[in-house]
Design an enzyme around this catalytic site. Sequence first.
Site, PDB file in Angstrom:
ATOM      1  N   GLY A  40       0.829  -1.200   0.000  1.00 40.09           N
ATOM      2  CA  GLY A  40       0.000   0.000   0.000  1.00 40.09           C
ATOM      3  C   GLY A  40       0.864   1.251   0.000  1.00 40.09           C
ATOM      4  O   GLY A  40       1.899   1.303   0.670  1.00 40.09           O
ATOM      5  N   GLY A  42      -0.885   4.412   0.044  1.00 40.78           N
ATOM      6  CA  GLY A  42      -1.765   5.517   0.411  1.00 40.78           C
ATOM      7  C   GLY A  42      -1.134   6.285   1.561  1.00 40.78           C
ATOM      8  O   GLY A  42       0.060   6.127   1.851  1.00 40.78           O
ATOM      9  N   ARG A 330     -22.111  11.825  10.463  1.00 40.46           N
ATOM     10  CA  ARG A 330     -22.487  11.241   9.178  1.00 40.46           C
ATOM     11  C   ARG A 330     -23.595  10.211   9.263  1.00 40.46           C
ATOM     12  O   ARG A 330     -24.518  10.208   8.451  1.00 40.46           O
ATOM     13  CB  ARG A 330     -21.255  10.576   8.564  1.00 40.46           C
ATOM     14  CG  ARG A 330     -20.250  11.604   8.208  1.00 40.46           C
ATOM     15  CD  ARG A 330     -19.005  11.001   7.655  1.00 40.46           C
ATOM     16  NE  ARG A 330     -18.175  12.109   7.187  1.00 40.46           N
ATOM     17  CZ  ARG A 330     -16.966  11.971   6.695  1.00 40.46           C
ATOM     18  NH1 ARG A 330     -16.428  10.770   6.600  1.00 40.46           N
ATOM     19  NH2 ARG A 330     -16.293  13.019   6.287  1.00 40.46           N
ATOM     20  N   GLU A 425      -6.904   2.640   6.864  1.00 36.05           N
ATOM     21  CA  GLU A 425      -8.288   2.171   6.796  1.00 36.05           C
ATOM     22  C   GLU A 425      -8.385   0.644   6.881  1.00 36.05           C
ATOM     23  O   GLU A 425      -9.424   0.097   7.239  1.00 36.05           O
ATOM     24  CB  GLU A 425      -8.959   2.695   5.508  1.00 36.05           C
ATOM     25  CG  GLU A 425     -10.462   2.513   5.494  1.00 36.05           C
ATOM     26  CD  GLU A 425     -11.155   3.173   4.301  1.00 36.05           C
ATOM     27  OE1 GLU A 425     -10.568   4.086   3.676  1.00 36.05           O
ATOM     28  OE2 GLU A 425     -12.295   2.768   3.993  1.00 36.05           O
TER      29      GLU A 425
HETATM   30  C1  LIG Z   1     -13.969  10.619  -1.900  1.00 34.75           C
HETATM   31  C2  LIG Z   1     -13.365  10.472  -0.535  1.00 34.75           C
HETATM   32  C3  LIG Z   1     -13.093  11.594   0.220  1.00 34.75           C
HETATM   33  C4  LIG Z   1     -12.528  11.475   1.482  1.00 34.75           C
HETATM   34  N1  LIG Z   1     -12.280  12.599   2.206  1.00 34.75           N
HETATM   35  C5  LIG Z   1     -11.705  12.492   3.414  1.00 34.75           C
HETATM   36  C6  LIG Z   1     -11.381  13.643   4.165  1.00 34.75           C
HETATM   37  O1  LIG Z   1     -11.627  14.770   3.755  1.00 34.75           O
HETATM   38  N2  LIG Z   1     -10.797  13.486   5.363  1.00 34.75           N
HETATM   39  C7  LIG Z   1     -10.497  12.259   5.856  1.00 34.75           C
HETATM   40  O2  LIG Z   1      -9.932  12.184   6.946  1.00 34.75           O
HETATM   41  N3  LIG Z   1     -10.771  11.146   5.167  1.00 34.75           N
HETATM   42  C8  LIG Z   1     -11.372  11.229   3.961  1.00 34.75           C
HETATM   43  N4  LIG Z   1     -11.656  10.092   3.254  1.00 34.75           N
HETATM   44  C9  LIG Z   1     -11.216   8.786   3.750  1.00 34.75           C
HETATM   45  C10 LIG Z   1      -9.731   8.599   3.478  1.00 34.75           C
HETATM   46  O3  LIG Z   1      -9.400   9.164   2.239  1.00 34.75           O
HETATM   47  C11 LIG Z   1      -9.291   7.155   3.441  1.00 34.75           C
HETATM   48  O4  LIG Z   1      -9.826   6.463   4.503  1.00 34.75           O
HETATM   49  C12 LIG Z   1      -7.789   7.053   3.545  1.00 34.75           C
HETATM   50  O5  LIG Z   1      -7.176   7.869   2.595  1.00 34.75           O
HETATM   51  C13 LIG Z   1      -7.293   5.638   3.394  1.00 34.75           C
HETATM   52  O6  LIG Z   1      -5.905   5.646   3.342  1.00 34.75           O
HETATM   53  P1  LIG Z   1      -5.078   4.304   3.361  1.00 34.75           P
HETATM   54  O7  LIG Z   1      -3.650   4.688   3.267  1.00 34.75           O
HETATM   55  O8  LIG Z   1      -5.478   3.479   4.519  1.00 34.75           O
HETATM   56  O9  LIG Z   1      -5.539   3.491   2.079  1.00 34.75           O
HETATM   57  P2  LIG Z   1      -5.606   3.877   0.517  1.00 34.75           P
HETATM   58  O10 LIG Z   1      -5.306   5.284   0.264  1.00 34.75           O
HETATM   59  O11 LIG Z   1      -6.871   3.298   0.027  1.00 34.75           O
HETATM   60  O12 LIG Z   1      -4.411   3.091  -0.101  1.00 34.75           O
HETATM   61  C14 LIG Z   1      -4.431   1.717  -0.312  1.00 34.75           C
HETATM   62  C15 LIG Z   1      -3.137   1.326  -0.945  1.00 34.75           C
HETATM   63  O13 LIG Z   1      -3.043  -0.073  -0.929  1.00 34.75           O
HETATM   64  C16 LIG Z   1      -2.746  -0.564  -2.215  1.00 34.75           C
HETATM   65  N5  LIG Z   1      -3.386  -1.863  -2.329  1.00 34.75           N
HETATM   66  C17 LIG Z   1      -4.648  -2.212  -1.992  1.00 34.75           C
HETATM   67  N6  LIG Z   1      -4.842  -3.521  -2.209  1.00 34.75           N
HETATM   68  C18 LIG Z   1      -3.673  -4.011  -2.690  1.00 34.75           C
HETATM   69  C19 LIG Z   1      -3.242  -5.293  -3.093  1.00 34.75           C
HETATM   70  N7  LIG Z   1      -4.031  -6.358  -3.025  1.00 34.75           N
HETATM   71  N8  LIG Z   1      -1.978  -5.408  -3.549  1.00 34.75           N
HETATM   72  C20 LIG Z   1      -1.140  -4.335  -3.609  1.00 34.75           C
HETATM   73  N9  LIG Z   1      -1.502  -3.109  -3.209  1.00 34.75           N
HETATM   74  C21 LIG Z   1      -2.753  -2.956  -2.763  1.00 34.75           C
HETATM   75  C22 LIG Z   1      -3.260   0.469  -3.178  1.00 34.75           C
HETATM   76  O14 LIG Z   1      -2.546   0.400  -4.379  1.00 34.75           O
HETATM   77  C23 LIG Z   1      -2.980   1.748  -2.403  1.00 34.75           C
HETATM   78  O15 LIG Z   1      -1.649   2.151  -2.632  1.00 34.75           O
HETATM   79  C24 LIG Z   1     -12.235  10.200   1.997  1.00 34.75           C
HETATM   80  C25 LIG Z   1     -12.513   9.076   1.238  1.00 34.75           C
HETATM   81  C26 LIG Z   1     -13.110   9.204  -0.001  1.00 34.75           C
HETATM   82  C27 LIG Z   1     -13.489   7.979  -0.746  1.00 34.75           C
END
Ligand SMILES: Cc1cc2nc3c(=O)[nH]c(=O)nc-3n(C[C@H](O)[C@H](O)[C@H](O)COP(=O)(O)OP(=O)(O)OC[C@H]3O[C@@H](n4cnc5c(N)ncnc54)[C@H](O)[C@@H]3O)c2cc1C
Lengths: 637, 260
Positions: A40, A42, A330, A425
């Site tokens: 990941g 993100g 929400r 997440e």
């Molecule tokens: C439209 C929208 C607006 C939002 N606005 C807000 C906001 O204003 N404020 C707030 O706090 N939160 C907000 N959120 C929530 C927040 O954006 C997310 O919860 C957060 O960014 C998740 O981050 P993460 O790093 O956990 O995962 P992600 O950003 O989802 O990253 C997942 C990563 O894992 C990788 N991955 C996934 N599965 C695999 C696999 N099987 N193999 C290899 N790689 C994989 C992907 O390539 C990616 O790099 C929003 C969400 C959405 C949908």
Amino acid sequence: MHLDAKLPAGPLDAKWARHRAALRLVSPANKRKYHVIVVGSGLAGASAAASLAELGYQVSCFCFQDSPRRAHSIAAQGGINAAKNYQNDGDSAERLFTDTIKGGDFRSREANVYRLSEVSVNIIDQCVAQGVPFAREYGGMLANRSFGGAQVSRTFYARGQTGQQLLIGAYQALERQIGLGAVKMYERHEMLDLVVVDGKARGIVVRDLITGEMSSHAGDAVVLGTGGYGNVFYLSTNAKGSNVTAAFRAYKRGAGFANPCFTQIHPTCIPVSGDYQSKLTLMSESLRNDGRVWVPLKQGDTRAPGDIPEAERDYYLERKYPSYGNLAPRDISSRAAKEACDDGRGVGPGGRGVYLDFAAAIARLGEDTIRERYGNLFDMYAQITGENPYKVPMRIYPAVHYTMGGLWVDYNLMSNLPGLHVIGEANFSDHGANRLGASALMQGLADGYFVLPYTIGDYLASNKLAPVDTSHDAFRVAEAEAKAATDRFLAINGTRTVDSFHRELGQLMWEKCGMARDRAGLEEALRRIPELRAEFWSNLKVLGTSDSLNQSLEKAGRVADYMEFAELMCRDALEREESCGGHFRTEYQTADGEALRDDAHFAHVAVWGYEGPDAPPTRHREELEFEFIKLATRSYK
Amino acid sequence: MSDMKLTLKVWRQAGPSAPGAFKSYPASANEHMSFLEMLDVVNEDLQEQGEEPIAFDHDCREGICGSCSLVINGSPHGPKGGVTTCQLHMRSFKNGDEIVIEPWRAKSFPVLRDLVVDRSPLDRIIAAGGFISVPTGAPPDGNAIPVAKEDSDRAMDAAACIGCGACVAACPNASAMLFTSAKVVHLSLMPQGQPERNRRVLAMVNAMDEEGFGGCTNYGECQAACPKEISVENIALMNREFLRATLHDRDGAPRVAGTM
Ligand SMILES: Cc1cc2nc3c(=O)[nH]c(=O)nc-3n(C[C@H](O)[C@H](O)[C@H](O)COP(=O)(O)OP(=O)(O)OC[C@H]3O[C@@H](n4cnc5c(N)ncnc54)[C@H](O)[C@@H]3O)c2cc1C
Ligand code: FES
């Protein structure tokens, strides 16, 4: 399943400091001997990968997009919370803690949430230092806005592109480490399995999405930052590629899955326009700072919004929740919208919409101010709907947005499978049954910058890890299984596409396990999901080969996991016989339709363990103890 | 809701070294669909007929991740200014239209399959210097250094780049100047970006050249194609930054009094 949350004892505000001081360290010279696999890129994954590499660990990082910068976090709009109290409005770590526990409807851990509130301030400092162009006041100080579920202004933002700017900050730190050779980045690679050796997570199997080649990667610890599973509903605000695959396959290898039924339905999204619809677009909650939500008072009122006089409008959030008004949390706002529409007062096609009206704010502040605050969101709305929101109110409806459930982790962010860490997440940790706006970005970056880099060192320093490489049997077996599973999709040769199955599953989940749930519906879903899954495995049509870029094949793998995971969600929703946060069981509500929690029986985390393909999963619990905050009925009235 | 019948001419290419060619497909759409939803429907039909679907990159479908990358009737991201392909809606087309769909075309972006290209050179430009070297730790308080609102707003204008590569695809020289300059300008406007200002621009420009991108001869097509309307002014600013850095770099001391 052994669930020890490892929560430190002592006063709330000293827990993390004391715990951190007691964590074992890996000496600087030894760090480079350890290899950490981060899946990941993100906010959670990129911040962790960069920070670990800065410390001296060897890091491999994986993502399925063509660049780490494109992770789903990029799409976050509204902002990130931090208890800086820059506005002098009485904010503090305690208050953010209280808001978050209460917002989560008392289904999260006190110790975790307090830590999150504490480190929130460091995140802003770190991001500013990286050059993130946060919104500023004329005096040069950082600006704030308000978000739902809070009465202070603690949300930092970069126009409507906060996630983008924070992710680019983390991505730049990650690219710097890639340039220095400290991180090896694998783009367009999808994790298909977790490899466990002697009870410890020691590596992963990935498929190169361009060549189709399977490969194994061994390491001393594995970190999943793979995001949420909202796309089990097919339509959601998540990016199209977001999936449960990595987390679900870890679950199948023994990691506990916590509270899978806790999903967040966001109140302000653009309504569905037709059955070709491929995703839903969020209109950031920050809009509720200045937009007023209403529906016509009369049922079936088809007049244009401008023709409905003030006296014939129902500003239902302001009416029902006077102290929070349009900024009610929400789950509450979404349900209120559903109620209004169920009552025949919805607007737009199919009556599935409510107005979000900026007329008053434009009259008060002028169109320019509104444009400056939300210009890109208004543009996006106009693009999609062909309507001008400066002139007519937006139409919005709730949509699946975020998943509070995820892999179970202890206070060190490690799952019950030693060596497997889960951040962002993808874990279940800090938001209980409902996440407050602007808190996901905060949690992802807290995990990646300020928690995991400490706790993973403790794991590595405390465990004697036998050398393991990819020639180990466990890797060979997992790789062969992944290959066989992929080939199986191609061999079915049925008549229905992956998307058609995904749509049907999503529709079923939305109806039976969406904004409102009940026993009969969940039981029906539990009958229908296995039938649909059986059809999937006998009638799926995936063309092409496994040794090339094959997007249908990628989707088939993800949908196959959703087909099983959906069942787990429904099971969890069925067993949780109470309403809390985003989980609303219609059987459990107060006389005025609010969620009715059952603390005596359900003040716990439900953790599901996989028992093999032919046995139902087992439900374990981690009891939640509330030492510092009194369990109370949430009220936003 | 008006239905339209369209003819698509789509670039199909089985793999990086396979030959490619245009293929024609009928498509139907209504005005509320996004361009990618129109393609989804075509792909469902193709699969039902036993033909492999058209591969294209996409993820967020809301104009921010920079994945989608189609040249539509000769223009990267299509005929409408200021939007990505995924935000383009079918109301921009009319019944009977023929729509030609191609991948980004640039020497530095080889085609991987159909409409999917390799844009990793853009990441390598960032890796060369597009950052502030500040490890995770305990930096000063976020408000310790005031940043003029004008500066942070201008930095944000540049930082809004989504890294899609449309600028490269639009440029007759396949230059990556707009992409690179957006990052250089973003970071050079922030006080935190000052210490590395010179080495950053030199390293990034150098990486850009090494990746085989062309030079800028002021066509301005990049700005016209940019879905985030990043201004070519950034290129002029980067040139100034570059000059300044080159002069600094000769012996580590500024040579020209009064530059910036
Ligand atoms: C439209 C929208 C607006 C939002 N606005 C807000 C906001 O204003 N404020 C707030 O706090 N939160 C907000 N959120 C929530 C927040 O954006 C997310 O919860 C957060 O960014 C998740 O981050 P993460 O790093 O956990 O995962 P992600 O950003 O989802 O990253 C997942 C990563 O894992 C990788 N991955 C996934 N599965 C695999 C696999 N099987 N193999 C290899 N790689 C994989 C992907 O390539 C990616 O790099 C929003 C969400 C959405 C949908
Ligand atoms: S798909 Fe993300 S910008 Fe188009």
